[in-house]
Scaffold this motif. Structure first.
Motif, PDB file in Angstrom:
ATOM      1  N   ARG A 269      26.894  26.087  35.741  1.00  0.00           N
ATOM      2  CA  ARG A 269      28.209  25.416  35.212  1.00  0.00           C
ATOM      3  C   ARG A 269      28.784  26.463  33.970  1.00  0.00           C
ATOM      4  NH1 ARG A 269      29.654  19.268  33.230  1.00  0.00           N
ATOM      5  NH2 ARG A 269      32.072  19.878  33.374  1.00  0.00           N
ATOM      6  N   ALA A 270      29.821  27.166  34.337  1.00  0.00           N
ATOM      7  CA  ALA A 270      30.332  28.177  33.560  1.00  0.00           C
ATOM      8  C   ALA A 270      31.940  28.342  33.980  1.00  0.00           C
ATOM      9  CB  ALA A 270      29.706  29.317  33.452  1.00  0.00           C
ATOM     10  N   THR A 271      32.725  28.441  33.024  1.00  0.00           N
ATOM     11  CA  THR A 271      34.032  28.918  33.185  1.00  0.00           C
ATOM     12  C   THR A 271      34.522  29.437  32.061  1.00  0.00           C
ATOM     13  OG1 THR A 271      34.837  26.746  32.209  1.00  0.00           O
ATOM     14  CG2 THR A 271      34.821  26.587  34.502  1.00  0.00           C
ATOM     15  N   GLY A 272      35.522  30.685  32.174  1.00  0.00           N
ATOM     16  CA  GLY A 272      35.988  31.390  31.206  1.00  0.00           C
ATOM     17  C   GLY A 272      37.137  32.078  31.548  1.00  0.00           C
ATOM     18  N   THR A 273      37.926  32.609  30.471  1.00  0.00           N
ATOM     19  CA  THR A 273      38.901  33.435  30.786  1.00  0.00           C
ATOM     20  C   THR A 273      39.109  34.623  29.778  1.00  0.00           C
ATOM     21  OG1 THR A 273      40.254  31.557  31.520  1.00  0.00           O
ATOM     22  CG2 THR A 273      41.571  33.371  30.779  1.00  0.00           C
ATOM     23  N   PHE A 274      39.428  35.561  29.983  1.00  0.00           N
ATOM     24  CA  PHE A 274      39.811  36.688  29.031  1.00  0.00           C
ATOM     25  C   PHE A 274      41.454  36.889  29.315  1.00  0.00           C
ATOM     26  CE2 PHE A 274      35.586  38.309  29.845  1.00  0.00           C
ATOM     27  CZ  PHE A 274      35.206  38.694  28.483  1.00  0.00           C
ATOM     28  N   LEU A 275      41.978  36.506  28.375  1.00  0.00           N
ATOM     29  CA  LEU A 275      43.603  36.469  28.175  1.00  0.00           C
ATOM     30  C   LEU A 275      44.019  37.892  27.368  1.00  0.00           C
ATOM     31  CD1 LEU A 275      46.216  35.245  29.134  1.00  0.00           C
ATOM     32  CD2 LEU A 275      46.020  33.829  26.785  1.00  0.00           C
ATOM     33  N   LEU A 276      44.648  38.852  28.021  1.00  0.00           N
ATOM     34  CA  LEU A 276      45.177  40.002  27.444  1.00  0.00           C
ATOM     35  C   LEU A 276      46.589  40.134  27.291  1.00  0.00           C
ATOM     36  CD1 LEU A 276      43.263  42.564  29.577  1.00  0.00           C
ATOM     37  CD2 LEU A 276      42.265  41.140  27.523  1.00  0.00           C
ATOM     38  N   THR A 277      47.013  40.062  25.851  1.00  0.00           N
ATOM     39  CA  THR A 277      48.460  40.078  25.452  1.00  0.00           C
ATOM     40  C   THR A 277      48.637  41.218  25.139  1.00  0.00           C
ATOM     41  OG1 THR A 277      48.341  37.647  25.062  1.00  0.00           O
ATOM     42  CG2 THR A 277      50.292  38.607  24.197  1.00  0.00           C
ATOM     43  N   PRO A 278      49.794  41.808  25.669  1.00  0.00           N
ATOM     44  CA  PRO A 278      50.259  43.418  25.114  1.00  0.00           C
ATOM     45  C   PRO A 278      50.961  43.182  23.644  1.00  0.00           C
ATOM     46  CG  PRO A 278      51.672  42.823  26.853  1.00  0.00           C
ATOM     47  CD  PRO A 278      50.335  41.841  26.820  1.00  0.00           C
ATOM     48  N   ARG A 279      50.793  44.124  22.799  1.00  0.00           N
ATOM     49  CA  ARG A 279      51.337  44.219  21.189  1.00  0.00           C
ATOM     50  C   ARG A 279      51.666  45.485  21.180  1.00  0.00           C
ATOM     51  NH1 ARG A 279      49.142  39.143  17.939  1.00  0.00           N
ATOM     52  NH2 ARG A 279      49.677  37.481  19.183  1.00  0.00           N
ATOM     53  N   GLY A 280      52.708  46.108  21.964  1.00  0.00           N
ATOM     54  CA  GLY A 280      52.837  47.389  21.663  1.00  0.00           C
ATOM     55  C   GLY A 280      51.970  48.395  22.212  1.00  0.00           C
ATOM     56  N   ALA A 281      51.502  49.179  21.476  1.00  0.00           N
ATOM     57  CA  ALA A 281      50.284  50.100  21.950  1.00  0.00           C
ATOM     58  C   ALA A 281      49.025  49.382  21.649  1.00  0.00           C
ATOM     59  CB  ALA A 281      50.395  51.332  20.940  1.00  0.00           C
ATOM     60  N   GLN A 282      48.970  48.037  21.139  1.00  0.00           N
ATOM     61  CA  GLN A 282      47.568  47.243  21.043  1.00  0.00           C
ATOM     62  C   GLN A 282      47.674  46.157  22.094  1.00  0.00           C
ATOM     63  OE1 GLN A 282      48.149  46.041  16.761  1.00  0.00           O
ATOM     64  NE2 GLN A 282      46.529  47.668  16.280  1.00  0.00           N
ATOM     65  N   THR A 283      46.450  45.686  21.942  1.00  0.00           N
ATOM     66  CA  THR A 283      46.178  44.536  22.908  1.00  0.00           C
ATOM     67  C   THR A 283      45.484  43.486  22.249  1.00  0.00           C
ATOM     68  OG1 THR A 283      45.952  45.829  24.957  1.00  0.00           O
ATOM     69  CG2 THR A 283      45.098  43.683  25.131  1.00  0.00           C
ATOM     70  N   ARG A 284      45.898  41.913  22.086  1.00  0.00           N
ATOM     71  CA  ARG A 284      45.261  41.049  21.571  1.00  0.00           C
ATOM     72  C   ARG A 284      44.085  40.439  22.914  1.00  0.00           C
ATOM     73  NH1 ARG A 284      45.518  35.155  21.236  1.00  0.00           N
ATOM     74  NH2 ARG A 284      44.787  34.721  19.101  1.00  0.00           N
ATOM     75  N   ILE A 285      43.015  40.319  22.582  1.00  0.00           N
ATOM     76  CA  ILE A 285      42.172  39.790  23.622  1.00  0.00           C
ATOM     77  C   ILE A 285      41.648  38.280  22.763  1.00  0.00           C
ATOM     78  CG2 ILE A 285      39.790  40.096  24.559  1.00  0.00           C
ATOM     79  CD1 ILE A 285      40.119  43.112  23.902  1.00  0.00           C
ATOM     80  N   GLU A 286      41.824  37.591  23.847  1.00  0.00           N
ATOM     81  CA  GLU A 286      41.475  36.043  23.645  1.00  0.00           C
ATOM     82  C   GLU A 286      40.322  35.877  24.692  1.00  0.00           C
ATOM     83  OE1 GLU A 286      44.285  32.896  22.653  1.00  0.00           O
ATOM     84  OE2 GLU A 286      43.324  31.810  24.460  1.00  0.00           O
TER      85      GLU A 286
ATOM     86  N   ILE B 142      26.064  33.732  39.134  1.00  0.00           N
ATOM     87  CA  ILE B 142      27.153  34.426  39.774  1.00  0.00           C
ATOM     88  C   ILE B 142      28.383  33.948  39.650  1.00  0.00           C
ATOM     89  CG2 ILE B 142      27.614  34.602  42.697  1.00  0.00           C
ATOM     90  CD1 ILE B 142      24.815  34.221  43.212  1.00  0.00           C
ATOM     91  N   MET B 143      29.370  34.726  39.440  1.00  0.00           N
ATOM     92  CA  MET B 143      30.679  34.262  38.932  1.00  0.00           C
ATOM     93  C   MET B 143      31.792  34.918  39.798  1.00  0.00           C
ATOM     94  SD  MET B 143      30.621  34.402  34.676  1.00  0.00           S
ATOM     95  CE  MET B 143      30.098  36.073  34.872  1.00  0.00           C
ATOM     96  N   LEU B 144      32.773  34.075  40.293  1.00  0.00           N
ATOM     97  CA  LEU B 144      33.925  34.502  40.854  1.00  0.00           C
ATOM     98  C   LEU B 144      34.955  35.037  39.522  1.00  0.00           C
ATOM     99  CD1 LEU B 144      36.191  34.608  43.232  1.00  0.00           C
ATOM    100  CD2 LEU B 144      36.422  32.248  42.798  1.00  0.00           C
ATOM    101  N   ALA B 145      35.438  36.100  39.733  1.00  0.00           N
ATOM    102  CA  ALA B 145      36.575  36.492  38.730  1.00  0.00           C
ATOM    103  C   ALA B 145      37.939  36.882  39.548  1.00  0.00           C
ATOM    104  CB  ALA B 145      36.001  37.787  38.297  1.00  0.00           C
ATOM    105  N   LYS B 146      38.928  36.341  39.107  1.00  0.00           N
ATOM    106  CA  LYS B 146      40.370  36.636  39.720  1.00  0.00           C
ATOM    107  C   LYS B 146      41.092  36.756  38.550  1.00  0.00           C
ATOM    108  CE  LYS B 146      40.292  33.229  43.468  1.00  0.00           C
ATOM    109  NZ  LYS B 146      40.852  32.187  44.127  1.00  0.00           N
ATOM    110  N   ILE B 147      41.808  37.880  38.742  1.00  0.00           N
ATOM    111  CA  ILE B 147      42.810  38.445  37.794  1.00  0.00           C
ATOM    112  C   ILE B 147      44.223  38.261  38.163  1.00  0.00           C
ATOM    113  CG2 ILE B 147      42.916  40.748  38.963  1.00  0.00           C
ATOM    114  CD1 ILE B 147      43.058  42.018  36.282  1.00  0.00           C
ATOM    115  N   THR B 148      45.185  37.760  37.263  1.00  0.00           N
ATOM    116  CA  THR B 148      46.663  37.697  37.495  1.00  0.00           C
ATOM    117  C   THR B 148      47.323  38.118  36.423  1.00  0.00           C
ATOM    118  OG1 THR B 148      46.391  35.378  36.184  1.00  0.00           O
ATOM    119  CG2 THR B 148      46.014  35.298  38.629  1.00  0.00           C
ATOM    120  N   ARG B 149      48.607  38.451  36.767  1.00  0.00           N
ATOM    121  CA  ARG B 149      49.287  39.122  35.789  1.00  0.00           C
ATOM    122  C   ARG B 149      50.704  38.725  35.632  1.00  0.00           C
ATOM    123  NH1 ARG B 149      48.938  45.633  34.455  1.00  0.00           N
ATOM    124  NH2 ARG B 149      50.358  45.522  32.756  1.00  0.00           N
TER     125      ARG B 149
END
Length: 221
Positions: free
Chosen positions: A164-181, A118-125
């Motif tokens: 125990r688990a932690t993680g992050t999807f970091l989305l960075t806009p690059r014009g029409a593309q997106t870098r996913i980390e 079970i995970m808590l997901a929080k989104i920030t921008r």
């Protein structure tokens, strides 16, 4: 201590100091991200995690899709089984608003027993950079006092619960593309040898991001 004794001791002291410096340097290096695999634009790194015997990973890729499209797809947790390697069930238990959700997932990988979490997901921008972060944190006891409704599905004792688990999807806009980390640490719990954990761990982000990229660029999202 006599002067000859001091002279004999100096080389030993030097070796001891050198050993301490070497061990310190190794510890520092092990905390840095180390590239383990590269497949075209997709890169996979590991480093020492918060549990000494278990690594955390970072995987990156660029997709030909705008950041809002990627964000909306990642936040559609019911579809995670379509692209997350090993995920056979994914659903939302509760959602406070668009930016906060509790999700339940079941993962099955070769050789090992199924895991659920079970995970808590929080989104920030960030309003200036338009960068989006989706942060995930294990909440193993969230449903302990709420077995009704969507929480009922989490009471299946066939699976080993990830504590125990932690993680992050970091989305960075690059014009029409997106870098996913994608950065994540997970302790799979149970009695598993480290080599088996590492073997499975390397498959998840690489295959998952490859699937995600294919979906994002195929128009099926």
């Amino acid at each position: 201590m006599t002067r000859p004794s001091i002279r004999r001791l100096r080389p030993r002291l030097f070796c001891l100091v050198l050993l301490v410096i070497t061990l310190s340097a190794c510890a520092t290096v092990s905390k840095d991200w180390q590239l383990q695999k590269e497949q075209g634009e997709l890169k996979y790194y590991t480093r020492m995690g918060p549990v000494a015997s278990l690594p955390e990973f970072r995987a990156t890729v660029e997709v030909d899709a705008p950041v809002d499209k990627v964000m909306n797809f990642l936040m559609d947790f019911g579809r995670h089984a379509e692209w997350v390697h090993g995920c056979v069930q994914s659903s939302v238990i509760a959602m406070d608003d668009f930016s906060t959700a509790y999700i339940y997932q079941v993962t099955k990988l070769p050789v090992v027993s199924g895991r659920d979490m079970i995970m808590l997901a929080k989104i920030t921008r960030d309003d200036q950079s338009k960068q989006v972060a989706i942060n995930l944190t294990a909440m193993p006891s969230y449903c302990d006092n709420n077995p009704d409704g969507h929480c009922a599905q989490t009471q299946n004792t066939r699976y080993v619960r990830v504590e125990r688990a932690t993680g992050t999807f970091l989305l960075t806009p690059r014009g029409a593309q997106t870098r996913i980390e994608w950065t994540q640490f997970i302790d799979p719990a149970g009695a598993l040898p480290d080599w088996l954990v590492r073997a499975n761990l390397s498959q998840v982000p690489v295959k998952s991001l490859r699937n995600l990229k294919e979906i994002m660029e195929s128009g099926d999202s």
